[in-house]
Motif scaffolding. Structure first.
Motif, PDB file in Angstrom:
ATOM      1  N   LEU A  49       0.912  -1.060   0.061  1.00  0.00           N
ATOM      2  CA  LEU A  49      -0.239  -0.017   0.042  1.00  0.00           C
ATOM      3  C   LEU A  49       0.962   1.252   0.002  1.00  0.00           C
ATOM      4  O   LEU A  49       1.920   1.229   0.707  1.00  0.00           O
ATOM      5  CB  LEU A  49      -0.766  -0.020   1.037  1.00  0.00           C
ATOM      6  CG  LEU A  49      -2.064  -1.087   1.250  1.00  0.00           C
ATOM      7  CD1 LEU A  49      -1.597  -2.104   2.237  1.00  0.00           C
ATOM      8  CD2 LEU A  49      -3.200  -0.416   1.850  1.00  0.00           C
ATOM      9  N   LYS A  52      -1.208   8.130   1.461  1.00  0.00           N
ATOM     10  CA  LYS A  52      -1.088   9.568   1.547  1.00  0.00           C
ATOM     11  C   LYS A  52      -1.930   9.966   2.969  1.00  0.00           C
ATOM     12  O   LYS A  52      -3.112  10.003   2.891  1.00  0.00           O
ATOM     13  CB  LYS A  52      -1.587  10.263   0.320  1.00  0.00           C
ATOM     14  CG  LYS A  52      -1.264  11.841   0.435  1.00  0.00           C
ATOM     15  CD  LYS A  52      -1.574  12.663  -0.972  1.00  0.00           C
ATOM     16  CE  LYS A  52      -0.911  14.033  -0.548  1.00  0.00           C
ATOM     17  NZ  LYS A  52      -1.262  14.723  -1.661  1.00  0.00           N
ATOM     18  N   ARG A  81       3.693  10.424   2.743  1.00  0.00           N
ATOM     19  CA  ARG A  81       3.585   9.002   2.267  1.00  0.00           C
ATOM     20  C   ARG A  81       3.933   8.153   3.268  1.00  0.00           C
ATOM     21  O   ARG A  81       4.976   8.272   3.946  1.00  0.00           O
ATOM     22  CB  ARG A  81       4.307   8.908   0.738  1.00  0.00           C
ATOM     23  CG  ARG A  81       3.783   9.823  -0.199  1.00  0.00           C
ATOM     24  CD  ARG A  81       2.234   9.612  -0.753  1.00  0.00           C
ATOM     25  NE  ARG A  81       1.990  10.184  -2.199  1.00  0.00           N
ATOM     26  CZ  ARG A  81       1.869  11.495  -2.204  1.00  0.00           C
ATOM     27  NH1 ARG A  81       2.354  12.605  -1.303  1.00  0.00           N
ATOM     28  NH2 ARG A  81       1.461  11.757  -3.342  1.00  0.00           N
ATOM     29  N   ASP A 109      -5.438   9.345   1.117  1.00  0.00           N
ATOM     30  CA  ASP A 109      -5.866   8.410  -0.090  1.00  0.00           C
ATOM     31  C   ASP A 109      -4.898   7.042   0.235  1.00  0.00           C
ATOM     32  O   ASP A 109      -3.786   7.282   0.900  1.00  0.00           O
ATOM     33  CB  ASP A 109      -5.387   9.278  -1.334  1.00  0.00           C
ATOM     34  CG  ASP A 109      -5.941   8.587  -2.475  1.00  0.00           C
ATOM     35  OD1 ASP A 109      -6.662   7.496  -2.448  1.00  0.00           O
ATOM     36  OD2 ASP A 109      -5.175   8.536  -3.750  1.00  0.00           O
ATOM     37  N   ALA A 110      -5.198   6.194  -0.504  1.00  0.00           N
ATOM     38  CA  ALA A 110      -4.415   4.957  -0.359  1.00  0.00           C
ATOM     39  C   ALA A 110      -4.657   3.966  -1.780  1.00  0.00           C
ATOM     40  O   ALA A 110      -5.816   4.131  -2.173  1.00  0.00           O
ATOM     41  CB  ALA A 110      -4.963   3.946   0.800  1.00  0.00           C
ATOM     42  N   ASP A 111      -3.345   3.777  -2.414  1.00  0.00           N
ATOM     43  CA  ASP A 111      -3.393   3.065  -3.502  1.00  0.00           C
ATOM     44  C   ASP A 111      -2.890   1.393  -2.855  1.00  0.00           C
ATOM     45  O   ASP A 111      -1.950   1.514  -1.979  1.00  0.00           O
ATOM     46  CB  ASP A 111      -2.603   3.254  -4.325  1.00  0.00           C
ATOM     47  CG  ASP A 111      -2.727   4.549  -5.161  1.00  0.00           C
ATOM     48  OD1 ASP A 111      -4.028   4.857  -5.423  1.00  0.00           O
ATOM     49  OD2 ASP A 111      -1.982   5.507  -5.315  1.00  0.00           O
ATOM     50  N   HIS A 112      -3.412   0.481  -3.481  1.00  0.00           N
ATOM     51  CA  HIS A 112      -2.830  -0.922  -3.100  1.00  0.00           C
ATOM     52  C   HIS A 112      -2.434  -1.727  -4.346  1.00  0.00           C
ATOM     53  O   HIS A 112      -3.147  -1.448  -5.410  1.00  0.00           O
ATOM     54  CB  HIS A 112      -3.793  -1.654  -2.336  1.00  0.00           C
ATOM     55  CG  HIS A 112      -4.889  -2.321  -3.032  1.00  0.00           C
ATOM     56  ND1 HIS A 112      -6.027  -1.596  -3.572  1.00  0.00           N
ATOM     57  CD2 HIS A 112      -5.293  -3.466  -3.467  1.00  0.00           C
ATOM     58  CE1 HIS A 112      -6.802  -2.054  -4.222  1.00  0.00           C
ATOM     59  NE2 HIS A 112      -6.606  -3.632  -4.041  1.00  0.00           N
ATOM     60  N   TYR A 113      -1.686  -2.538  -4.188  1.00  0.00           N
ATOM     61  CA  TYR A 113      -1.062  -3.342  -5.251  1.00  0.00           C
ATOM     62  C   TYR A 113      -1.253  -4.689  -4.635  1.00  0.00           C
ATOM     63  O   TYR A 113      -0.397  -5.044  -3.590  1.00  0.00           O
ATOM     64  CB  TYR A 113       0.192  -2.986  -5.899  1.00  0.00           C
ATOM     65  CG  TYR A 113       0.283  -1.457  -6.097  1.00  0.00           C
ATOM     66  CD1 TYR A 113      -0.139  -1.159  -7.398  1.00  0.00           C
ATOM     67  CD2 TYR A 113       0.492  -0.413  -5.172  1.00  0.00           C
ATOM     68  CE1 TYR A 113      -0.174   0.326  -7.849  1.00  0.00           C
ATOM     69  CE2 TYR A 113       0.516   0.832  -5.491  1.00  0.00           C
ATOM     70  CZ  TYR A 113       0.044   1.176  -6.651  1.00  0.00           C
ATOM     71  OH  TYR A 113      -0.084   2.696  -7.247  1.00  0.00           O
TER      72      TYR A 113
END
Length: 129
Positions: A49, A52, A81, A109-113
């Motif tokens: 993850l 932000k 971050r 915000d959060a991005d996940h992979y």
């Protein structure tokens, strides 16, 4: 590697290797030993993850995220971050983790992979002469 193998590799005696490792442990440079286990072979899901957070609250957000189930590593980066590695069983827990991160105050915000395959994994410290 055994101390004997290391000694042969670098051209010193086994007791010299042992003494140097002991010194590194006392200085806190070597903090432990671990086995590398492939989560995929255990049917576990690895997730990375990038979160932000409000810049002023990034440390507190990182500490809150570090307490979440499945979180294995949390690192603060510039600009509010937060980098997170998690290992989850079962894979459905990805949604639960994302929900929990979204409920942490000051997360913007959060991005996940989801990891499909690890291509290279090395210790993070670079050892030099």
């Amino acid at each position: 590697m055994s101390f004997r193998d290391i000694a042969k590799e670098v051209g010193v005696s086994t007791p010299t290797v042992s003494a140097r490792v002991s010194s590194l442990e006392r200085m806190g440079i070597v903090t432990g030993y671990t086995a590398r286990v492939d989560p995929a072979l255990l049917n576990e899901t690895s997730v990375t993850l990038v979160i932000k957070a409000k810049l002023s609250a990034a440390g507190g957000v990182a500490e809150a995220v570090a307490r979440l189930p499945g979180v294995r590593r949390v690192a603060l980066a510039r600009g509010g971050r937060i980098l997170v590695d998690a290992t989850l069983v079962p894979p459905a827990d990805v949604n639960a983790l994302l929900d929990a991160v979204g409920n942490v105050p000051d997360v913007i915000d959060a991005d996940h992979y989801v990891t499909v395959r690890t291509v290279k994994e090395e210790p993070r410290a670079v050892l030099a002469d």
